[in-house]
Design a protein around this motif. Sequence first.
Motif, PDB file in Angstrom:
ATOM      1  N   UNK A 201      68.194  39.372  94.692  1.00 48.00           N
ATOM      2  CA  UNK A 201      66.655  39.179  94.787  1.00 48.00           C
ATOM      3  C   UNK A 201      66.178  38.954  93.577  1.00 48.00           C
ATOM      4  N   UNK A 202      66.623  39.780  92.334  1.00 47.64           N
ATOM      5  CA  UNK A 202      66.376  39.578  91.036  1.00 47.64           C
ATOM      6  C   UNK A 202      66.655  38.461  90.325  1.00 47.64           C
ATOM      7  N   UNK A 203      67.963  38.175  90.725  1.00 50.77           N
ATOM      8  CA  UNK A 203      68.416  36.773  90.195  1.00 50.77           C
ATOM      9  C   UNK A 203      67.724  35.365  90.730  1.00 50.77           C
ATOM     10  N   UNK A 204      66.944  35.619  91.832  1.00 49.42           N
ATOM     11  CA  UNK A 204      66.304  34.626  92.296  1.00 49.42           C
ATOM     12  C   UNK A 204      64.822  34.559  91.671  1.00 49.42           C
ATOM     13  N   UNK A 205      64.419  35.342  91.246  1.00 52.53           N
ATOM     14  CA  UNK A 205      63.374  35.599  90.729  1.00 52.53           C
ATOM     15  C   UNK A 205      63.156  34.768  89.297  1.00 52.53           C
ATOM     16  N   UNK A 206      62.114  34.315  89.042  1.00 48.89           N
ATOM     17  CA  UNK A 206      61.912  33.820  87.407  1.00 48.89           C
ATOM     18  C   UNK A 206      61.127  34.650  86.549  1.00 48.89           C
ATOM     19  N   UNK A 207      60.774  35.915  86.760  1.00 46.65           N
ATOM     20  CA  UNK A 207      60.211  36.645  85.876  1.00 46.65           C
ATOM     21  C   UNK A 207      60.974  37.681  85.526  1.00 46.65           C
ATOM     22  N   UNK A 208      62.660  37.632  86.170  1.00 42.33           N
ATOM     23  CA  UNK A 208      63.392  38.831  85.776  1.00 42.33           C
ATOM     24  C   UNK A 208      64.757  38.422  85.611  1.00 42.33           C
TER      25      UNK A 208
END
Length: 414
Positions: A201-208
């Motif tokens: 999920x974090x890998x798909x986010x732009x802010x993390x």
Amino acid sequence: MMEFYMRFSGTAVSFLARTFSGIMLFTTVFLLGTVSAGESVEDRGYRWFEVEVLVFRYTDVEIEDPEQFPLAVRPISIHNSRDLYTERLTPPIESLYYALPVCEGKRRWVAPLRSVFLSGALFAEENQLPSAQRIGCRRLHDDALVRSFYAKQTELKTVAPAHLPLVMSGTKQGTREEMLRAETPFLVPREQFALTPLRQQLERRRDASPILHTAWRQPVFTRTVGRRHRLVGGKNYTDQFDYFGFPVSPANQQVQERLQHYLNYHLNGVSMDDEGPFAGLLTVLDAADRGEFRLSRPNSDDLRFPERPGQNPRGIPEQVWEFDGLMHIYLVGNYLHIDTDFNLREPITVSAAARDVREQVRDFLEPDAHELEFLRAYPFQQLRRVISHQTHYFDHPNYGVVVQIRRTDLSNRR
């Protein structure tokens, strides 16, 4: 007479029977004691837990208060800590190095001797050799006459990767038998990771952006008995900055500069330093006459750029990683505790205030002289009591650490 004989014989038989029974009982107790002792050696009573850690950084951080994290790097000593990753990432090359033939002639001299006694012409000649001939021999040798001197030198440089893998895993499943035989903590396979969906999920986010995802099994002791575990991740800044954030020249660039210096001096009779300390002095004086330059008293309030330490404290790491620090997991009674001490590094551009006359003159001659890169550190220390099988989040304005501690077959009080 016959009656006496019968009574004596019965007594003797009874005595022998009791003696034999005693011997058998002693032997049985001894054997059982031996087995128990063997079991106690195998099962040492360690309480093993599985620890999983996920580290990620925020990519759109805006620090409103720049004084919240000073530029001076707070060092974290890794002395007496346990490292689960370095040996996996930097395999030993001693056997390969010592398999090379010893260099002949002046090429066998170690670096301190070569830099003093060799001429620029010889440096240029060696630099023109094919790579296979330049690195095809070793300079250190086993010479009894100079062994004490050569023992202080080394040509074996630990080469670490430029970027660590995101997932650091092992091969042991962590069975009861493996934990009983293990002498040190060990990494477990990624199939046993429980925080993989969160990392995805974090890998798909732009802010993390995840930096490190790892899991290992370790015995947990009291605070004074257990050892801290070192965690590293992300980019390797060793060739760009030292541990305290100051820029460094790459090793190959230093060699090229020294070689060029020798060539200019020995072949052409010109040194790179021939301009001397008065270079640009006339320019500065002319500018001062025209009112374009004037010296000022340095303001102590503006001296916020850190000073380079005179000597490194004990236990400073050799490699400078984007994420580096220690995690200490221990028991107080029957309660788990996590003690964290981390640094997250980030290169920034800083403008150091002028501190003396020479730096003010340099600023005038080279306007970008003090616009330099610096590797700052965002420290994070926190102590927390935790519960096993729960997910715990350690928050920081620049990064986050997610930890989960799980029980194993040997987690109960031993």
